[in-house]
Design a protein around this motif. Structure first.
Motif, short mmCIF file in Angstrom:
data_model
loop_
_atom_site.label_atom_id
_atom_site.label_comp_id
_atom_site.label_asym_id
_atom_site.label_seq_id
_atom_site.Cartn_x
_atom_site.Cartn_y
_atom_site.Cartn_z
N ASP A 1 22.54 -51.28 9.75
CA ASP A 1 23.63 -50.94 8.82
C ASP A 1 23.10 -50.20 7.61
O ASP A 1 23.76 -49.30 7.09
CB ASP A 1 24.35 -52.22 8.37
CG ASP A 1 24.99 -52.96 9.53
OD1 ASP A 1 25.70 -52.31 10.32
OD2 ASP A 1 24.77 -54.19 9.65
N VAL A 2 21.90 -50.60 7.15
CA VAL A 2 21.31 -49.95 5.99
C VAL A 2 19.79 -49.84 6.17
O VAL A 2 19.17 -50.68 6.81
CB VAL A 2 21.59 -50.71 4.66
CG1 VAL A 2 23.08 -50.76 4.36
CG2 VAL A 2 21.02 -52.13 4.71
N GLN A 3 19.23 -48.79 5.60
CA GLN A 3 17.78 -48.65 5.51
C GLN A 3 17.43 -48.29 4.07
O GLN A 3 17.76 -47.21 3.60
CB GLN A 3 17.26 -47.56 6.45
CG GLN A 3 15.76 -47.33 6.36
CD GLN A 3 14.95 -48.53 6.82
OE1 GLN A 3 15.07 -48.97 7.96
NE2 GLN A 3 14.13 -49.09 5.93
N PHE A 4 16.83 -49.24 3.38
CA PHE A 4 16.44 -49.00 2.00
C PHE A 4 15.20 -48.12 1.91
O PHE A 4 14.40 -48.05 2.84
CB PHE A 4 16.15 -50.33 1.29
CG PHE A 4 17.35 -51.21 1.11
CD1 PHE A 4 18.27 -50.96 0.10
CD2 PHE A 4 17.57 -52.29 1.95
CE1 PHE A 4 19.38 -51.77 -0.07
CE2 PHE A 4 18.67 -53.11 1.80
CZ PHE A 4 19.58 -52.85 0.77
N ILE A 5 15.03 -47.45 0.77
CA ILE A 5 13.88 -46.59 0.48
C ILE A 5 13.81 -45.44 1.46
O ILE A 5 12.77 -45.11 2.02
CB ILE A 5 12.55 -47.38 0.48
CG1 ILE A 5 12.72 -48.72 -0.24
CG2 ILE A 5 11.46 -46.56 -0.20
CD1 ILE A 5 13.08 -48.62 -1.71
N LEU A 6 14.94 -44.81 1.69
CA LEU A 6 15.01 -43.62 2.54
C LEU A 6 15.49 -42.46 1.65
O LEU A 6 16.58 -42.52 1.09
CB LEU A 6 15.99 -43.86 3.69
CG LEU A 6 15.80 -43.01 4.95
CD1 LEU A 6 14.43 -43.24 5.57
CD2 LEU A 6 16.90 -43.30 5.96
N ASP A 7 14.67 -41.45 1.53
CA ASP A 7 15.02 -40.33 0.64
C ASP A 7 16.10 -39.46 1.27
O ASP A 7 16.04 -39.16 2.48
CB ASP A 7 13.80 -39.48 0.35
CG ASP A 7 12.76 -40.24 -0.47
OD1 ASP A 7 13.03 -41.38 -0.86
OD2 ASP A 7 11.67 -39.67 -0.71
N PRO A 8 17.08 -39.03 0.49
CA PRO A 8 18.21 -38.25 1.03
C PRO A 8 17.87 -36.78 1.20
O PRO A 8 18.35 -35.92 0.46
CB PRO A 8 19.30 -38.46 -0.04
CG PRO A 8 18.53 -38.62 -1.32
CD PRO A 8 17.27 -39.38 -0.94
N THR A 9 17.05 -36.46 2.18
CA THR A 9 16.69 -35.06 2.43
C THR A 9 17.85 -34.33 3.10
O THR A 9 18.74 -34.93 3.69
CB THR A 9 15.46 -34.98 3.33
OG1 THR A 9 15.79 -35.50 4.62
CG2 THR A 9 14.29 -35.76 2.75
N ASP A 10 17.81 -33.01 3.02
CA ASP A 10 18.86 -32.20 3.65
C ASP A 10 18.91 -32.42 5.15
O ASP A 10 20.00 -32.45 5.74
CB ASP A 10 18.63 -30.72 3.33
CG ASP A 10 18.88 -30.38 1.87
OD1 ASP A 10 19.59 -31.14 1.20
OD2 ASP A 10 18.34 -29.34 1.41
N VAL A 11 17.75 -32.58 5.78
CA VAL A 11 17.72 -32.79 7.23
C VAL A 11 18.38 -34.12 7.58
O VAL A 11 19.18 -34.21 8.51
CB VAL A 11 16.27 -32.76 7.74
CG1 VAL A 11 16.22 -33.12 9.22
CG2 VAL A 11 15.67 -31.37 7.53
N ARG A 12 18.04 -35.16 6.83
CA ARG A 12 18.63 -36.47 7.11
C ARG A 12 20.13 -36.48 6.86
O ARG A 12 20.88 -37.15 7.57
CB ARG A 12 17.95 -37.53 6.24
CG ARG A 12 16.55 -37.88 6.71
CD ARG A 12 15.86 -38.80 5.76
NE ARG A 12 14.55 -39.21 6.27
CZ ARG A 12 13.55 -39.61 5.52
NH1 ARG A 12 13.69 -39.68 4.21
NH2 ARG A 12 12.40 -39.97 6.06
N LYS A 13 20.58 -35.74 5.86
CA LYS A 13 22.00 -35.72 5.54
C LYS A 13 22.83 -35.11 6.67
O LYS A 13 24.04 -35.30 6.71
CB LYS A 13 22.23 -34.93 4.25
CG LYS A 13 21.81 -35.68 3.00
CD LYS A 13 22.07 -34.83 1.75
CE LYS A 13 21.67 -35.56 0.49
NZ LYS A 13 21.90 -34.73 -0.72
N GLN A 14 22.19 -34.40 7.56
CA GLN A 14 22.92 -33.82 8.68
C GLN A 14 23.35 -34.88 9.69
O GLN A 14 24.32 -34.68 10.43
CB GLN A 14 22.05 -32.78 9.39
CG GLN A 14 21.73 -31.55 8.56
CD GLN A 14 20.83 -30.58 9.28
OE1 GLN A 14 20.79 -30.54 10.52
NE2 GLN A 14 20.08 -29.78 8.54
N VAL A 15 22.62 -36.01 9.71
CA VAL A 15 22.89 -36.99 10.76
C VAL A 15 23.25 -38.39 10.26
O VAL A 15 23.84 -39.18 11.00
CB VAL A 15 21.69 -37.10 11.72
CG1 VAL A 15 21.51 -35.81 12.51
CG2 VAL A 15 20.42 -37.43 10.95
#
Length: 278
Positions: free
Chosen positions: A101-115
């Motif tokens: 449900d959640v993953q802490f300490i994950l940086d919001p990169t543009d690539v990650r924001k796609q998925v």
């Protein structure tokens, strides 16, 4: 994370994103919030990386700042917490696959924001830090840029690239991973090790020497919480409000300080995770 440091370890390839296509949570049996309430459990991704996650090799019990944040968030939701072991590389796909449900300490990169999705509010901040050998005094990066100074970095990371561009005189020594760089520091083969400051603070407890600083000019890097994409924004908005409150009231910093104190460090004598106090 996506830390130029061991964020290095946090880096994950775009190829990994193809493991699962982005499927909104509602298509999987209700919104994220509805699923958590029905399950009565908040599933939190856990991957070994102090001070955020630490798994005791004997008891196999997890501890860490992110574990405490997960416990607090589950309490606020009125549900239990379940840790799901993963890796930084696999966490986004696990979120997509509705395994977390959640993953802490994950940086919001543009690539990650796609998925996957991220709350609007940042979780906490860290900065590029330096572990200085005993006797070495520095406040700014320029204070370390001298011909007789050797700086240890992890090869191929953003930190490697940043310091290579920054330093004109200091000698940069490159190592395969963070632990090798710190081992060289302990053996006094390098004068400085550069990683993101929370990781350096933990490394300092292992080598029991040196001083961790955030050299000027300091650059604050915000990290966040990875979430599943959901057409219903209820859970995303709730998480954003919660972490904003944790940060503003000092709870996030208090959890960080408590963990560091447990490692034998004085949290009042080290940079924390609130950029306003650096």
């Amino acid at each position: 994370m996506t830390h130029p440091i061991g964020r290095r370890a946090l880096l994950w390839s775009a190829a990994g994103l193809a493991v699962a296509s982005a499927v909104p949570a509602r298509a999987q049996g209700g919104s994220t919030m509805e699923q958590i309430k029905a399950r009565k459990v908040l599933r939190v991704g856990a991957t070994p990386a102090e001070p955020w996650f630490y798994k005791d090799p004997v008891s196999e019990k997890w501890s860490g700042v992110a574990v405490s944040l997960g416990e607090q968030m589950a309490k606020d939701l009125g549900v239990g917490m379940q840790l799901v072991e993963t890796t930084w590389a696999n966490a986004p796909a696990a979120i997509q696959a509705n395994q977390l449900d959640v993953q802490f300490i994950l940086d919001p990169t543009d690539v990650r924001k796609q998925v996957i999705d991220f709350p609007e509010a940042p979780l906490l901040y860290y900065a590029l830090g330096a572990l200085l050998r005993p006797g070495l005094t520095a406040k700014a990066w320029s204070d370390m840029d001298k011909p007789d100074i050797k700086v240890g970095v992890t090869i191929g990371t953003n930190i490697d690239q940043m310091l290579t561009a920054m330093f004109k005189q200091a000698k940069i020594e490159r190592f395969a991973n963070n632990d090798e760089a710190v081992a060289a520091f302990a053996a006094r083969r390098v004068d400085v090790v550069s990683q993101f400051h929370p990781a350096l603070l933990v490394q300092q407890t292992r080598v029991k020497m040196g001083t961790v600083i955030i050299p000027t000019p300091a650059t604050a890097v915000a990290t966040s919480v990875g979430l599943r994409k959901d057409s219903d924004p209820t859970f995303r908005n709730w998480v954003s409000d919660r972490i904003a409150d944790y940060y503003k009231t000092g709870k996030t910093q208090a959890l960080f300080a408590a963990y560091m104190k447990g490692k034998g460090l004085d949290p009042d004598k080290m940079p924390g995770v609130m950029k306003e106090k650096w």
